[in-house]
Structures are given as C-alpha cells and as structure tokens.
Design a protein around this motif. Structure first.
Motif, PDB file in Angstrom:
ATOM      1  N   ASP A 157       0.852  -1.185   0.000  1.00 33.20           N
ATOM      2  CA  ASP A 157       0.000   0.000   0.000  1.00 33.20           C
ATOM      3  C   ASP A 157       0.892   1.242   0.000  1.00 33.20           C
ATOM      4  O   ASP A 157       2.014   1.221   0.520  1.00 33.20           O
ATOM      5  CB  ASP A 157      -0.874   0.051   1.256  1.00 33.20           C
ATOM      6  N   VAL A 158       0.379   2.320  -0.574  1.00 34.87           N
ATOM      7  CA  VAL A 158       1.066   3.618  -0.503  1.00 34.87           C
ATOM      8  C   VAL A 158       0.014   4.700  -0.281  1.00 34.87           C
ATOM      9  O   VAL A 158      -0.882   4.875  -1.107  1.00 34.87           O
ATOM     10  CB  VAL A 158       1.857   3.933  -1.787  1.00 34.87           C
ATOM     11  N   GLU A 159       0.117   5.359   0.848  1.00 32.78           N
ATOM     12  CA  GLU A 159      -0.821   6.422   1.201  1.00 32.78           C
ATOM     13  C   GLU A 159      -2.258   5.948   0.959  1.00 32.78           C
ATOM     14  O   GLU A 159      -2.695   4.956   1.534  1.00 32.78           O
ATOM     15  CB  GLU A 159      -0.447   7.711   0.457  1.00 32.78           C
ATOM     16  N   GLN A 160      -3.005   6.614   0.050  1.00 33.91           N
ATOM     17  CA  GLN A 160      -4.404   6.250  -0.143  1.00 33.91           C
ATOM     18  C   GLN A 160      -4.602   5.029  -1.043  1.00 33.91           C
ATOM     19  O   GLN A 160      -5.719   4.532  -1.159  1.00 33.91           O
ATOM     20  CB  GLN A 160      -5.190   7.438  -0.709  1.00 33.91           C
ATOM     21  N   GLU A 161      -3.535   4.549  -1.663  1.00 28.90           N
ATOM     22  CA  GLU A 161      -3.629   3.311  -2.447  1.00 28.90           C
ATOM     23  C   GLU A 161      -3.493   2.134  -1.493  1.00 28.90           C
ATOM     24  O   GLU A 161      -2.431   1.929  -0.904  1.00 28.90           O
ATOM     25  CB  GLU A 161      -2.515   3.249  -3.493  1.00 28.90           C
ATOM     26  N   ILE A 162      -4.556   1.328  -1.361  1.00 33.01           N
ATOM     27  CA  ILE A 162      -4.502   0.186  -0.441  1.00 33.01           C
ATOM     28  C   ILE A 162      -4.609  -1.120  -1.215  1.00 33.01           C
ATOM     29  O   ILE A 162      -5.265  -2.065  -0.814  1.00 33.01           O
ATOM     30  CB  ILE A 162      -5.600   0.291   0.645  1.00 33.01           C
ATOM     31  N   ASN A 163      -3.906  -1.154  -2.350  1.00 32.39           N
ATOM     32  CA  ASN A 163      -3.954  -2.331  -3.213  1.00 32.39           C
ATOM     33  C   ASN A 163      -2.663  -3.142  -3.194  1.00 32.39           C
ATOM     34  O   ASN A 163      -2.322  -3.817  -4.149  1.00 32.39           O
ATOM     35  CB  ASN A 163      -4.309  -1.927  -4.648  1.00 32.39           C
ATOM     36  N   GLY A 164      -1.938  -3.070  -2.091  1.00 31.57           N
ATOM     37  CA  GLY A 164      -0.703  -3.837  -1.961  1.00 31.57           C
ATOM     38  C   GLY A 164      -0.940  -5.218  -1.385  1.00 31.57           C
ATOM     39  O   GLY A 164      -1.977  -5.489  -0.759  1.00 31.57           O
ATOM     40  N   LEU A 165       0.034  -6.095  -1.592  1.00 38.26           N
ATOM     41  CA  LEU A 165       0.044  -7.393  -0.916  1.00 38.26           C
ATOM     42  C   LEU A 165       0.558  -7.247   0.509  1.00 38.26           C
ATOM     43  O   LEU A 165       0.323  -8.110   1.349  1.00 38.26           O
ATOM     44  CB  LEU A 165       0.899  -8.390  -1.706  1.00 38.26           C
ATOM     45  N   LEU A 166       1.260  -6.149   0.765  1.00 34.29           N
ATOM     46  CA  LEU A 166       1.686  -5.762   2.108  1.00 34.29           C
ATOM     47  C   LEU A 166       1.044  -4.418   2.432  1.00 34.29           C
ATOM     48  O   LEU A 166       0.732  -3.634   1.535  1.00 34.29           O
ATOM     49  CB  LEU A 166       3.215  -5.623   2.190  1.00 34.29           C
ATOM     50  N   THR A 167       0.869  -4.140   3.704  1.00 38.00           N
ATOM     51  CA  THR A 167       0.397  -2.820   4.099  1.00 38.00           C
ATOM     52  C   THR A 167       1.510  -1.801   3.887  1.00 38.00           C
ATOM     53  O   THR A 167       2.658  -2.161   3.603  1.00 38.00           O
ATOM     54  CB  THR A 167      -0.042  -2.810   5.571  1.00 38.00           C
ATOM     55  N   TYR A 168       1.184  -0.535   4.077  1.00 37.03           N
ATOM     56  CA  TYR A 168       2.175   0.530   3.905  1.00 37.03           C
ATOM     57  C   TYR A 168       3.361   0.338   4.861  1.00 37.03           C
ATOM     58  O   TYR A 168       4.517   0.612   4.500  1.00 37.03           O
ATOM     59  CB  TYR A 168       1.492   1.875   4.156  1.00 37.03           C
ATOM     60  N   ASP A 169       3.105  -0.171   6.056  1.00 39.48           N
ATOM     61  CA  ASP A 169       4.200  -0.435   6.994  1.00 39.48           C
ATOM     62  C   ASP A 169       4.712  -1.873   6.919  1.00 39.48           C
ATOM     63  O   ASP A 169       5.345  -2.377   7.837  1.00 39.48           O
ATOM     64  CB  ASP A 169       3.809  -0.068   8.427  1.00 39.48           C
ATOM     65  N   ARG A 170       4.416  -2.528   5.795  1.00 40.82           N
ATOM     66  CA  ARG A 170       5.054  -3.791   5.401  1.00 40.82           C
ATOM     67  C   ARG A 170       4.557  -5.023   6.156  1.00 40.82           C
ATOM     68  O   ARG A 170       5.269  -6.017   6.266  1.00 40.82           O
ATOM     69  CB  ARG A 170       6.564  -3.708   5.528  1.00 40.82           C
ATOM     70  N   ASN A 171       3.339  -5.036   6.630  1.00 40.37           N
ATOM     71  CA  ASN A 171       2.753  -6.251   7.186  1.00 40.37           C
ATOM     72  C   ASN A 171       2.017  -7.015   6.092  1.00 40.37           C
ATOM     73  O   ASN A 171       1.228  -6.420   5.351  1.00 40.37           O
ATOM     74  CB  ASN A 171       1.783  -5.917   8.319  1.00 40.37           C
ATOM     75  N   PRO A 172       2.245  -8.329   5.956  1.00 42.70           N
ATOM     76  CA  PRO A 172       1.553  -9.100   4.926  1.00 42.70           C
ATOM     77  C   PRO A 172       0.039  -9.099   5.144  1.00 42.70           C
ATOM     78  O   PRO A 172      -0.430  -9.255   6.277  1.00 42.70           O
ATOM     79  CB  PRO A 172       2.133 -10.509   5.076  1.00 42.70           C
ATOM     80  N   LYS A 173      -0.708  -8.956   4.058  1.00 39.64           N
ATOM     81  CA  LYS A 173      -2.169  -9.005   4.153  1.00 39.64           C
ATOM     82  C   LYS A 173      -2.698 -10.429   4.107  1.00 39.64           C
ATOM     83  O   LYS A 173      -3.866 -10.670   4.421  1.00 39.64           O
ATOM     84  CB  LYS A 173      -2.788  -8.189   3.014  1.00 39.64           C
ATOM     85  N   LEU A 174      -1.867 -11.338   3.693  1.00 38.21           N
ATOM     86  CA  LEU A 174      -2.232 -12.752   3.620  1.00 38.21           C
ATOM     87  C   LEU A 174      -0.950 -13.556   3.688  1.00 38.21           C
ATOM     88  O   LEU A 174       0.147 -13.017   3.499  1.00 38.21           O
ATOM     89  CB  LEU A 174      -3.014 -13.049   2.348  1.00 38.21           C
ATOM     90  N   PRO A 175      -1.023 -14.850   3.987  1.00 37.52           N
ATOM     91  CA  PRO A 175       0.195 -15.647   4.126  1.00 37.52           C
ATOM     92  C   PRO A 175       1.033 -15.615   2.851  1.00 37.52           C
ATOM     93  O   PRO A 175       0.531 -15.919   1.763  1.00 37.52           O
ATOM     94  CB  PRO A 175      -0.334 -17.054   4.412  1.00 37.52           C
TER      95      PRO A 175
END
Length: 578
Positions: free
Chosen positions: A545-563
């Motif tokens: 993710d970056v700022e208002q873009e929440i389409n990452g596989l990791l969050t902006y602070d680098r936590n995985p959204k899934l295994p």
C-alpha cells in the motif's frame, strides 16, 4: 543519525565521512535567499534530519505544504592529508540545487533522481568547514520528472506526497590524487569474459585486479586516462551452469582493484538477457518473468528508505511470495536496492520519474538524467530492463503526435546507445512506438461476481491477436504508425486489488473484504494469465500500500495481508519454460 552505512555498496573505498544527520534548514518562500546571499549570512531557523525530505516525519519537520525554495547548512571537519583529494557526493537532490563550501559556489546540478559529486579540496580550510545547499523544486510544475509526486497540495488517487531537496545520503570521499573516476563492467556472456572500461584522474599508475583469494587476474600500467581490457571468467561448460547470475543462482564475482594508492572493492555478475520468437531469455535460456510493481515509498520517509534493511526486507518478502523480480516504479531507487537484488537474486526493471506534460523543457530533462542513471547502475547484473516512459505520462498525445513519438524514439535510442545489455521498454502500458518488450497494462479483470467483465478480460489476454487488439484504458497498444514487431508481450500492470486492513481508507481497481477473497481473486487472475498462449511474463500491482492506495500485498508499513506462502503457491502455478 539514520542511514549511517557506506552509501555506494557496489564500489567501496575505505576512506569516507558521512554527512547525514542534523542540518540547519530554512524555507525561502519569498525566493530572496540568493539575492540576500544566505550562503554567507542565512537565517536558518529550523533543523532537519538529512537525508529525509521536509515533507516526512523522519525529517523532524513533517510539513507537506508547498515550499519551492529551501536551504540547508551544516558544519563539519576533515583532517588534511597530503596527496589526497576530497570529493563531496550527493546521492540525490530533488530538483535543482547549488552547492556552496565556505561561502563559495562549487557546483550546480539539475535532476532529482541521480547522484552527483564535486572535488572540494581547493575550497577547504581544514578547520571548520561550512556546507550550504540551495534547492529549487517547483511544486506545481508538470513539465519536469515528477513520478508519483503530486502537483496539487493533497495526494489523491495514484498521486502521492512530494519530496523536495536532499533525499539520499550526503558524504565525503577521500581519494589519492591518482584514482579511478569511472568503472564500467560488461559481461560478455557468450565469450565467457568480462570487459572493463576504466577512467582515471591521472595516468601512469600501476593497475592490478585480484580475486578474493588474492590471485592477480590482470595487471597493467595505463599511459592514458582511459583503459579497457577483458578477463576470462568461464573456462568450461560447468562454469556456464554454476557461475552464471540468475534469481535462482545469484553468483557474483568479487574483486579488489588497486590503481597506485587507490584501493577499491567491487563485484560483477555474468548475465545476459535477450529476446527471440516472443520469449524473454536469461543466460540463453527461456525465462518467465514474475514481477511485482514496487513504488518504493515508506510512511515515515516517503521515497527515502528509512534504512538499507528496509530495502532488503522488501526483496525478501517479494521472493517469499514467488516473484523473481520487481518493476521499480517511477523512481531511481537508493543504490542499496540493486545491491541487494544482485546479492539475493532478484530481477529489476529500472525507471526514472516521468513528467506529466510534454514540451521542449520536459524532453531535455528526460534526456539529461537518463545517462546519469545508467552511469550509476550499469554494473548491476540484477537490472535487466530500462523503462523510460510509463503510460504515456509526459507524452500524453503520443498516439498521434509525431513530435512526442520522436521523443520516445530518441529516448529508446539514447538508452540503447549507452547500454546494449538490457531491454528498453519504450512506453510501458500502451501507445508504444519502438520497444524491446510489448508491455501492456490492463486492470479490467472485473469484480469477482461480474461474469461478463471476467470473460472479457480473459479473452483480452488469451492470444497474441487479442492482446494486441485490446484497448485497456481505451488506448491502443501501439501508437499510430507503429505495430508489433515480434517482441515478447508481458502484462506489466494488472490487479491492484484493494483490501483495507487498517482504519485508513483508500482505493484499488477492485476491492475485497478479507484475506481469503484477496487470495482467490489473485489466483483467478493468475490462472487467466496462465491460460494465455502469448504472455511471456507479468508484473502485479503492487507490493505495498502507498498512502491512499490500499492495493498492496503488504500494508504501507510492510505487514503481509495474507500468508506469503499462499501467494507463492499461486505464482508457482505458472511453470512456463521449466
């Protein structure tokens, strides 16, 4: 102090001094500093933590409003050594700057993505030295390389907060009078050799290259300022199998180089990329690229990595998810990214920030910075492609405008003239003219229950004809007058599936409500790519993710959204060319 490490990991010398840390700082919103000679008597009312831009929390200022003119100042000491030169380095300063040492102008630079240096020996007093930097970074200018930095005050959609001024390490290097000023290393893979092209400040010193065991591989006494030679690396077929660099086998050859009293250490990798019959090849073998789009932003520091370990972590996570490389998007990344990619085995597509609109000035600015990017990063085996343009940014009428088409052609030819060892992706996304890879962006994968959109997307990528006839974003794949010439076709942006894990709301091209559905949607798209008879690789949007873009596989602070192992299982479903 942050960023304490040696700043140029691919070419290391022993004597250096880090100038990061606390600097005096001032906004010059009235643009009066040059007239009033702030480099002599400036009023620096703020402190800033270099190398972080004033827009970031880590800078200690954290002000995202428009300030186009800023000033920096710090004092330092250095010990005088006879026969030495003192080289001042800036990793990157966005966008224009003037450098003053002890109230004397020593250098000017234009370009926010690239390093520059200046010999300040003759300006030093060897007591207390004063270093002042003036920066001009026009916040709303659209005819300059901006990348993802928004020209409006508040970030929105795909545009992020700006970065002004110093955003990479500032440092002092102490070298002998006679030293190596440039080193260009080219693997001659088919010959099993490596070619060196060296430039010296002075000729006539003894040159020796040794491997890590101390064995001398080359020696000479150059009589000119430039010297070229080759060294045999591969001796038999087994060497080609075991000592070729790849993501699966990141074999590097480390060496030391001595030129008179100048001592440095570096490395190279034996790697070759080329294309044939619609397929990308790595080391003469078909290779399927599984890339992830990497914006290279952090919540506390924006484009400046908070640490070198942050870059290492991103590559580690991407590899754990089954990606073999990244498209480093719209920035020339900190040197440690390519260094870790070399060491860990990770393909890199390198970019520079694009302009937003086209005119004569934006064209010059593009051509001005690209040679400097290639000069900095040429020796990295991990970098396999250069991307001079993205989605027609900065050439928004390229589909029909012959002048903008010519600019894209000139960028392609400029990069090819400087580097024939890598792919050049002419205009990543659509409306391409001349390119080594047909790079297509398509986010029309549809929502999970939209059968019509899903079917249309699957068909649009299923065959070569479907891919070339598709019009993602309602734009043709090739500009008017240009067509596919057999180059490999890759889907280099797709997905962008949002999953909100924190309280910060944002957007994506489609959205899911939990990790299970994020994985199933990712798998659905990958399976469609697998069924394509023409795609030679892909790049998923995006790593974080970056700022208002929440389409990452990791969050902006680098936590995985899934295994991460589940993502790898999906990426591993494609085993083309194995």
């Amino acid at each position: 102090m942050y960023r304490k490490e040696y700043p140029r990991p691919a070419l290391v010398r022993a004597q250096w001094q880090n100038l990061n840390g606390s600097w005096d700082f001032a906004f010059d919103d009235g643009n009066v500093g040059l007239k009033e000679q702030w480099f002599k008597n400036g009023k620096f009312s703020l402190k800033i933590n270099v190398p972080f831009a004033f827009q970031t929390p880590l800078s200690g200022i954290n002000d995202q409003s428009f300030h186009d003119y800023v000033w920096y100042r710090r004092f330092f000491k250095v010990i005088k050594e006879e026969g030495k030169r003192y080289i001042l380095h800036f990793g990157a300063v966005d966008y224009e700057c003037k450098i003053y040492v002890n109230q004397k102008l020593v250098s000017e630079h234009i370009g926010g993505q690239v390093p520059f240096s200046v010999d300040i020996t003759d300006f030093l007093t060897f007591t207390t030295e004063e270093l002042v930097v003036w920066v001009f970074d026009p916040s709303t200018e659209v005819h300059m390389p901006r990348g993802k930095q928004y020209w409006k005050e508040k970030p929105e959609v795909i545009w992020y907060n700006r970065t002004t001024g110093i955003w990479q390490t500032v440092w002092l290097e102490i070298v002998p009078e006679a030293h190596v000023t440039q080193m260009r290393i080219t693997p001659l893979f088919d010959e099993g050799k490596v070619h060196f092209a060296l430039t010296f400040s002075k000729a006539g010193e003894k040159l020796a290259i040794k491997d890590t065991s101390g064995s001398v591989k080359y020696t000479a006494k150059p009589t000119a300022l430039k010297h070229e030679f080759t060294i045999q690396v591969f001796n038999d077929q087994k060497d080609y199998e075991t000592k070729a660099w790849s993501p699966e086998n990141p074999y590097l050859v480390s060496f030391t180089l001595a030129y008179g009293d100048d001592q440095l250490s570096s490395y190279f990798g034996m790697r070759k990329v080329h294309a044939a019959n619609g397929v990308t090849y790595l080391n003469n073998k078909p290779y399927y690229m599984k890339l992830v789009l990497d914006q290279g932003y952090w919540p506390q520091s924006l484009v400046t990595p908070p640490s070198k370990e942050a870059l290492e972590y991103d590559i580690k996570m991407a590899k754990a998810m089954g990606f073999n490389g990244a498209r480093k998007h719209q920035k020339c990344e900190d040197p440690y990214f390519a260094y870790y990619a070399d060491k860990m085995g990770f393909l890199v597509w390198g970019e520079m920030a694009s302009s937003i609109r086209f005119n004569e000035k934006s064209a010059w600015r593009d051509k001005h910075e690209w040679p400097q990017i290639i000069a900095r990063d040429y020796n990295h085996p991990s970098i396999v492609a250069w991307v001079p343009l993205n989605e027609s940014w900065g050439v928004d009428d390229i589909a029909h405008d012959k002048r903008q088409q010519q600019h894209a052609i000139e960028l392609y030819n400029l990069i090819k003239s400087l580097d024939q060892t890598r792919f050049v992706v002419g205009n990543d996304g659509w409306e391409q003219v001349i390119t080594d890879i047909c790079a297509i962006h398509n986010y029309n994968h549809g929502k999970h229950d939209d059968k019509e959109a899903i079917a249309a997307f699957n068909k649009s990528i299923s065959t070569k004809e479907d891919l070339l006839n598709s019009r993602p974003a309602k734009r043709p794949i090739y500009a008017n007058g240009y067509s596919h010439q057999g180059e490999p076709i890759l889907l280099t942006e797709f997905g962008g599936i949002s999953y909100q894990m924190t309280e910060d709301k944002g957007w994506g091209y489609t959205a899911v409500g939990d990790a299970k559905h994020l994985l199933s949607e990712y798998k659905r798209i990958i399976l469609a790519i697998k069924e394509s008879t023409a795609l030679a690789g892909y790049c998923y949007t995006q790593l974080t993710d970056v700022e208002q873009e929440i389409n990452g596989l990791l969050t902006y602070d680098r936590n995985p959204k899934l295994p991460v192992e589940k993502v790898k299982e999906v990426n591993d479903l494609i085993q083309k060319y194995k």
